[in-house]
Design a protein around this motif. Structure first.
Motif, PDB file in Angstrom:
ATOM      1  N   VAL A 111       1.622  40.889 121.029  1.00 44.62           N
ATOM      2  CA  VAL A 111       1.074  41.556 122.209  1.00 44.62           C
ATOM      3  C   VAL A 111       2.141  41.589 123.295  1.00 44.62           C
ATOM      4  O   VAL A 111       2.472  40.564 123.894  1.00 44.62           O
ATOM      5  N   GLY A 112       2.708  42.765 123.528  1.00 42.74           N
ATOM      6  CA  GLY A 112       3.783  42.928 124.491  1.00 42.74           C
ATOM      7  C   GLY A 112       5.059  43.341 123.777  1.00 42.74           C
ATOM      8  O   GLY A 112       5.478  42.677 122.830  1.00 42.74           O
ATOM      9  N   THR A 129       7.902  38.309 104.924  1.00 41.40           N
ATOM     10  CA  THR A 129       7.399  39.614 104.478  1.00 41.40           C
ATOM     11  C   THR A 129       6.227  40.061 105.339  1.00 41.40           C
ATOM     12  O   THR A 129       5.464  40.946 104.949  1.00 41.40           O
ATOM     13  N   ALA A 130       6.069  39.470 106.503  1.00 41.21           N
ATOM     14  CA  ALA A 130       4.916  39.749 107.361  1.00 41.21           C
ATOM     15  C   ALA A 130       4.858  41.219 107.771  1.00 41.21           C
ATOM     16  O   ALA A 130       5.881  41.881 107.958  1.00 41.21           O
ATOM     17  N   GLU A 131       3.623  41.699 107.921  1.00 35.06           N
ATOM     18  CA  GLU A 131       3.376  43.001 108.522  1.00 35.06           C
ATOM     19  C   GLU A 131       2.974  42.762 109.971  1.00 35.06           C
ATOM     20  O   GLU A 131       2.089  41.954 110.255  1.00 35.06           O
ATOM     21  N   VAL A 132       3.646  43.456 110.899  1.00 32.50           N
ATOM     22  CA  VAL A 132       3.476  43.197 112.331  1.00 32.50           C
ATOM     23  C   VAL A 132       2.818  44.393 113.014  1.00 32.50           C
ATOM     24  O   VAL A 132       3.241  45.538 112.830  1.00 32.50           O
ATOM     25  N   THR A 133       1.789  44.113 113.794  1.00 33.15           N
ATOM     26  CA  THR A 133       1.176  45.135 114.641  1.00 33.15           C
ATOM     27  C   THR A 133       1.560  44.859 116.089  1.00 33.15           C
ATOM     28  O   THR A 133       1.328  43.759 116.596  1.00 33.15           O
ATOM     29  N   LEU A 134       2.162  45.854 116.722  1.00 37.00           N
ATOM     30  CA  LEU A 134       2.611  45.733 118.109  1.00 37.00           C
ATOM     31  C   LEU A 134       1.608  46.392 119.047  1.00 37.00           C
ATOM     32  O   LEU A 134       1.228  47.554 118.833  1.00 37.00           O
ATOM     33  N   PHE A 135       1.202  45.664 120.080  1.00 35.85           N
ATOM     34  CA  PHE A 135       0.307  46.207 121.093  1.00 35.85           C
ATOM     35  C   PHE A 135       1.003  46.200 122.451  1.00 35.85           C
ATOM     36  O   PHE A 135       1.673  45.228 122.812  1.00 35.85           O
ATOM     37  N   ASP A 190      -3.183  36.553 110.815  1.00 35.01           N
ATOM     38  CA  ASP A 190      -2.784  35.188 110.491  1.00 35.01           C
ATOM     39  C   ASP A 190      -2.217  34.488 111.716  1.00 35.01           C
ATOM     40  O   ASP A 190      -2.298  33.267 111.836  1.00 35.01           O
ATOM     41  N   ALA A 191      -1.612  35.255 112.596  1.00 33.48           N
ATOM     42  CA  ALA A 191      -1.047  34.696 113.829  1.00 33.48           C
ATOM     43  C   ALA A 191      -1.021  35.775 114.895  1.00 33.48           C
ATOM     44  O   ALA A 191      -0.797  36.960 114.600  1.00 33.48           O
ATOM     45  N   VAL A 192      -1.249  35.378 116.130  1.00 35.20           N
ATOM     46  CA  VAL A 192      -1.145  36.275 117.278  1.00 35.20           C
ATOM     47  C   VAL A 192      -0.102  35.695 118.221  1.00 35.20           C
ATOM     48  O   VAL A 192      -0.225  34.548 118.657  1.00 35.20           O
ATOM     49  N   VAL A 193       0.928  36.482 118.512  1.00 37.03           N
ATOM     50  CA  VAL A 193       1.988  36.044 119.417  1.00 37.03           C
ATOM     51  C   VAL A 193       1.861  36.825 120.711  1.00 37.03           C
ATOM     52  O   VAL A 193       1.950  38.059 120.721  1.00 37.03           O
ATOM     53  N   HIS A 194       1.656  36.118 121.801  1.00 36.66           N
ATOM     54  CA  HIS A 194       1.518  36.742 123.116  1.00 36.66           C
ATOM     55  C   HIS A 194       2.884  36.762 123.807  1.00 36.66           C
ATOM     56  O   HIS A 194       3.507  35.722 124.008  1.00 36.66           O
ATOM     57  N   ALA A 195       3.323  37.975 124.164  1.00 31.55           N
ATOM     58  CA  ALA A 195       4.620  38.153 124.824  1.00 31.55           C
ATOM     59  C   ALA A 195       4.415  38.997 126.072  1.00 31.55           C
ATOM     60  O   ALA A 195       5.104  39.999 126.293  1.00 31.55           O
ATOM     61  N   SER A 196       3.447  38.577 126.890  1.00 30.61           N
ATOM     62  CA  SER A 196       3.023  39.380 128.038  1.00 30.61           C
ATOM     63  C   SER A 196       3.939  39.272 129.241  1.00 30.61           C
ATOM     64  O   SER A 196       3.783  40.012 130.213  1.00 30.61           O
ATOM     65  N   GLY A 197       4.891  38.336 129.227  1.00 30.31           N
ATOM     66  CA  GLY A 197       5.846  38.245 130.324  1.00 30.31           C
ATOM     67  C   GLY A 197       5.280  37.634 131.585  1.00 30.31           C
ATOM     68  O   GLY A 197       4.178  37.068 131.602  1.00 30.31           O
TER      69      GLY A 197
END
Length: 409
Positions: A111-112, A129-135, A190-197
């Protein structure tokens, strides 16, 4: 103009870790590291960001026009027969020694899409081999690399092209103009990474401050960030409270001559407002020995006409007369901009440290919220430039890949 590493290089490789373009070689593990005459910067991919100069312990990294002709020649010669690299060989994945994530693909949400989020995505692509969804709530990737870098540093903004290539990777799904919340992401990844700044400007806490401008809104305005409101910048004298790189960026841009402004990609209204400023007073509450700006940022303004440094000055109030200081002095000015740093905004559903402005975490893992992680300024606080996010992202991704993360239902 690219940077060059001089013969004083100590080869401790601090610069390699912070270079956002992977253009310093030979890096640890590559042939020649420790045996060549130091390290070399590839002039074909350097974006002139100065991250190497800011971290170099022996002041060996410097702009090419400040280096000796011999150093420039040696630096160029090293890359004469080597292909340009940008660290985006994302399809040469080799399984890492992380048992939990060795079977894939896994699903990750980031996210970010500022530097922190995009470096995190790159790490996932290169190390799993992860598939990443960017928001992102914005229509384009880049975050502060696109809308925070000063417009008179267009070369530095070129890193956005690298981020666009990451977003276009086959294992990445890009969701622009999308705001998401913690609840709707639960169980889907499987995991959510928050990169909201950290986009909220810190406040001085003085009377009249509500009538002043903040660095966050001024920077968003002159960079044309979608949704940014128009700024009423009045000259000819502007006071900027702060002694960090953002404060120096503001001062440099507002005192640029007409010819330099004319060559920048700026809306007409922004250019007109900036041209009306002839003097900037930089107010620092502490002395120059502890100023937060970097050496490379100071070099750009140290000989600028129209910039006045005032140290050991504590603001007490702001009104139509100007800035009143704690000792009773009034510094007359037409506008006041506060640039004393940024702080994070709470993410609903996650814990938040109001004092530090970050989400509490252990090496990126959010405290008390399994499956949620943070990276970038919301993880470590609003400090460090673009390149620092590389190492930060690597730490978070390593935590994700080695964590006991349950599969979503």
């Amino acid at each position: 103009m690219s940077y060059v590493i001089s013969g004083d290089c100590c080869s401790d490789a601090s610069c390699v870790a912070v270079c956002p373009m992977n253009c310093i070689h030979p890096s640890p593990g590559e042939p020649g590291f420790g045996t060549t005459d130091g390290l070399f910067i590839d002039p074909r991919t350097c974006i002139d960001c100065g991250a190497c100069a800011d971290i170099c312990p022996v002041d060996a990294a410097k702009p090419a026009d400040r280096a000796s002709a011999v150093d420039v020649q040696l630096n160029t010669a090293y890359y004469a027969e080597r292909p340009a690299l940008d660290g985006l060989d994302l399809d040469s994945w080799e399984p890492p020694n992380f048992d939990r994530w060795s079977d894939g693909p896994r699903r990750v949400a980031v996210v970010g899409t500022g530097p922190a989020g995009m470096y995190t995505t790159r790490e996932f692509l290169q190390r799993s081999t992860a598939e990443v969804t960017l928001f992102d709530r914005l229509p384009v990737v880049g975050g502060l690399a696109r809308y925070g870098v000063a417009p008179d540093h267009p070369v530095t903004k070129q890193i956005v092209k690298t981020f666009e290539r990451i977003a276009a990777h086959p294992r990445v799904r890009w969701r622009p103009n999308t705001e998401v919340n913690v609840a709707e992401l639960e169980g889907r990844y499987d995991a959510v990474v928050h990169a909201s700044g950290s986009f909220e400007s810190r406040r001085l806490g003085i009377p009249g401050e509500e009538a002043a401008l903040t660095a966050a809104e001024v920077v968003a305005w002159y960079n044309g960030r979608p949704g940014a409101r128009a700024v009423a910048l009045r000259g000819p004298r502007v006071i900027v409270v702060g002694n960090g790189n953002v404060a120096l960026d503001l001062a440099r841009l507002m005192t640029a001559d007409d010819r330099r402004l004319a060559g920048l990609d700026l809306p007409a209204q922004v250019r007109e407002s900036l041209a009306g400023v002839t003097e900037v007073v930089l107010v620092g509450r502490r002395g120059p020995d502890v100023a937060a700006y970097t050496a490379s940022a100071f070099r750009e303004v140290e000989h600028s006409l129209g910039i006045v440094f005032r140290h050991h000055v504590t603001p007490a109030a702001w009104d139509h007369r100007g800035l009143t200081t704690l000792d009773g002095e009034t510094i007359a000015a037409d506008s006041l901009i506060t640039a004393i740093g940024f702080t994070g905004r709470p993410i609903p559903g996650l814990p938040f440290d109001e004092v530090r402005g970050v989400v509490p975490n252990v090496r990126g893992a959010v405290v008390g919220r399994p499956g949620h992680f943070v990276t970038g300024w919301i993880k470590r606080g609003a400090q460090g430039g673009i390149g620092v996010n590389k190492a930060c992202a690597r730490e978070t991704v390593r935590t994700v890949l080695t964590a006991d993360v349950p599969q979503p239902a």
